[in-house]
Design an enzyme around this catalytic site. Structure first.
Site, short mmCIF file in Angstrom:
data_model
loop_
_atom_site.label_atom_id
_atom_site.label_comp_id
_atom_site.label_asym_id
_atom_site.label_seq_id
_atom_site.Cartn_x
_atom_site.Cartn_y
_atom_site.Cartn_z
N GLY A 46 -1.54 -0.34 7.37
CA GLY A 46 -2.92 0.01 7.68
C GLY A 46 -3.33 -0.47 9.07
O GLY A 46 -3.10 -1.62 9.44
N ASN A 99 -1.49 4.87 8.46
CA ASN A 99 -2.59 4.62 7.54
C ASN A 99 -3.75 4.04 8.35
O ASN A 99 -3.57 3.05 9.06
CB ASN A 99 -2.12 3.65 6.45
CG ASN A 99 -3.20 3.32 5.45
OD1 ASN A 99 -4.08 2.50 5.71
ND2 ASN A 99 -3.14 3.95 4.29
N CYS A 130 -9.17 0.46 0.13
CA CYS A 130 -8.63 -0.91 0.13
C CYS A 130 -9.57 -1.82 -0.64
O CYS A 130 -10.74 -1.95 -0.27
CB CYS A 130 -8.44 -1.44 1.54
SG CYS A 130 -7.87 -3.14 1.54
#
Lengths: 303, 258
Positions: A46, A99, A130
């Site tokens: 991420g 991501n 998340c």
């Protein structure tokens, strides 16, 4: 050898096996174990507009058939990614997907716009799910309106394949999925981790530093499979299934439930070579069932 | 260093202590290069409550026998399952992982290796590596009681060995940081592994004495290769993975309040 190739909203993949964000680093961490080019796609860790230190240690606790984590999107920011990581991964001959996460729609859009400039990144996966950050993350992914707003903002900034990763921590994942597709998502991936908790009974304290974390591993697979099945029936865009896939049989369940591709996450920690074994196992299944192409089993549940 | 997934074969398994098992494993091919302080991720089969691999430090490499040794403390179901392995069984291992203790280039450096409890395990291979590099190590090993001090004869083959036990049943009574050797001899470098309070006390002694000190951390980890970012230690450079940038850290990188 059956034809394992799939096409996710214009992104061609040699097979339906991808790695889940946050479980495979930038791919390079696993280059000693497998040929990275043998898997269909790699979704890298991420990435956010600004660097993030993530949550304090402890960030992980093992659970029955799974693990909880609260890493909290630790990353060095999109500028660092573009300047230092991208040059190292751009020549890997598979789909390298970033991501993208953020704390407001503007941040998501700006981060996505930066990634849009990177020639060898064919897609982003938007993380609106998340569970481990206070602002943004899952906050956007738990209401149809919130999900719509962030996907809409990113859609205007990002021109290539836009995958949106959905949270299971919602009342109706189908409602969120429809909203995200309305906002312009090209594909959906699900599920992100299920929010959970573990307690140290001697200290009478939560084990994780921020008390809660995201559950992954085979413990979540039935929940993930059910959600993929529901969403794949409800939307017209490709669905990428993930959640507790440990082997080819698990992956085939997701494909039969309607996933056009699958991601392997936590299983990489147990077997760093699991991705190529799953791709091989899907091929073996197709041959055993006389299928020429993996497309023959996607959503192919018997009535 | 290239990392491998190997199906190692158990050559012997011994119980030097009720809570410890020493596994010796080999492979058909020569084992990869491994450095002192590095570790391996051991796959645990047949334990319903164990999901992840178990990170275990490399105790020793016997190049003549092509063996790697793991000295494992039985803590939970996973490590107890590992203790049930029998000669001839296969164990799936990812290794070598992490960085290593520094082996000084100056052969005259006086190096003290401080181990506590199961933390003595990596000190054996570090000691052997130092001897091979022409450096004579000194060992300071501590445990609760004499029966908890393991592989002492092997340490004695490599260098001078000083012991402490909490009950006084071997060596000097007390903790390693209370041993008289620390005031009697001068050292240029300390390498330590053991319980965190012990390592912090050793680090404090080293800092106050102006001695270079490296510690080996054992934060809870999942992947072992720097991918999941679960095992981070907060350092002067921010959160770094113990599994990849460690497990060995110079104390000057850490934010320990010592």
């Amino acid at each position: 050898m059956a034809d394992l190739s799939v096409n996710i909203a214009g992104m061609q993949m040699k097979n339906p096996v991808m790695t889940a964000s946050g479980t495979f680093g930038y791919g390079l961490e696993y280059a000693d174990f497998i040929n990275l080019e043998d898997i269909g796609g790699i979704i890298v860790k991420g990435t956010t507009l600004k660097p993030r230190e993530g949550n304090p240690y402890p960030r992980m606790v093992e659970t029955a058939s799974g693990m909880l984590n609260c890493v909290g999107l630790q990353n060095k920011g999109v500028d660092y990614f573009c300047e230092n990581i991208y040059p190292q991964i751009k020549d890997i001959q598979t789909n390298m997907i970033v991501n993208v996460s953020g704390s407001c729609p503007e941040d998501y859009a700006e981060c996505a716009a930066r990634i849009n400039e990177l020639e060898r990144i064919p897609a982003i996966e938007l993380n609106i799910s998340c569970p481990n950050v206070k602002q943004g993350g899952m906050a956007f992914g738990v209401t149809p309106e919130g999900a719509y707003s962030v996907v809409k903002a990113v859609r205007e900034a990002y021109k290539k394949t836009l995958i949106v990763k959905l949270s299971p921590n919602v009342t109706s994942v189908v409602d969120i999925a429809r909203s995200v597709v309305d906002a312009g998502a090209d594909a959906l991936s699900l599920i992100n981790t299920l929010m959970g908790m573990a307690i140290d009974i001697e200290k009478r304290r939560p084990i994780l530093s921020i008390a809660t974390g995201g559950l992954s591993g085979p413990a979540v697979k039935p929940v993930a499979l059910r959600m993929v099945w529901q969403v794949a029936k409800a939307v017209q865009v490709p669905v990428i299934g993930l959640g507790g896939i440990m082997n080819a049989d698990d992956a085939i369940e997701f494909l039969l439930a309607g996933a056009s591709a699958i991601q392997i996450g936590t299983a990489n920690f147990i077997d760093p070579t699991v991705t190529v074994k799953v791709a091989q196992g899907i091929n073996d299944y197709l041959e055993r069932h006389g299928c020429k192409s993996v497309s023959e089993i996607i959503g192919a549940l018997e009535d | 260093m290239k990392k491998y997934v190997l199906d190692l074969k158990v050559t012997s398994t011994t119980r030097p202590h009720e809570r410890y098992v020493l596994l010796k494993l080999t492979h058909e091919n020569p084992l990869p290069e491994m450095l002192p302080g590095q570790f391996a991720e051991l796959k645990v089969d047949g334990s319903p409550s164990t999901f992840l691999r178990r990170p275990i430090s490399i105790n020793y490499i016997d190049r003549e026998r092509n063996e790697v040794w793991f000295l494992i403390q039985m803590v939970g179901d996973g490590t107890r399952k590992l203790a049930e392995l029998k000669p001839g069984d296969r164990l799936n291992v990812v290794m070598p992982l992490g960085n290593s203790f520094t082996v000084p280039e100056v052969k005259s450096e006086r190096v003290l290796l401080v181990g506590g409890g199961v933390g003595t395990a990596p000190m054996l291979y570090l000691g052997k590596t130092l001897v091979d590099a022409g450096i004579k190590p000194t060992f300071l090993l501590g445990a609760r009681s004499a029966k908890d001090l393991l592989e002492i004869d092997l340490f004695q083959e490599l260098g001078d060995v000083y012991l402490t036990t909490e009950d006084g049943s071997a060596g000097e009574q007390g903790f390693v940081t209370q041993h008289s050797i620390l005031t009697q001899q001068k050292f240029d470098r300390i390498a330590t592994c053991g319980p965190k309070p012990m390592m912090m006390a050793v680090a404090k002694f080293a800092r106050n004495s102006g001695i270079t000190c490296e510690v080996s951390l054992e934060n809870t980890m999942a992947c072992g290769v720097g991918a999941c970012l679960c095992c981070v230690e907060n350092t002067k450079e921010g959160h770094v993975c113990v599994c990849k940038e460690g497990p060995v850290f110079n104390i000057d990188r850490l934010l320990w309040q010592i």
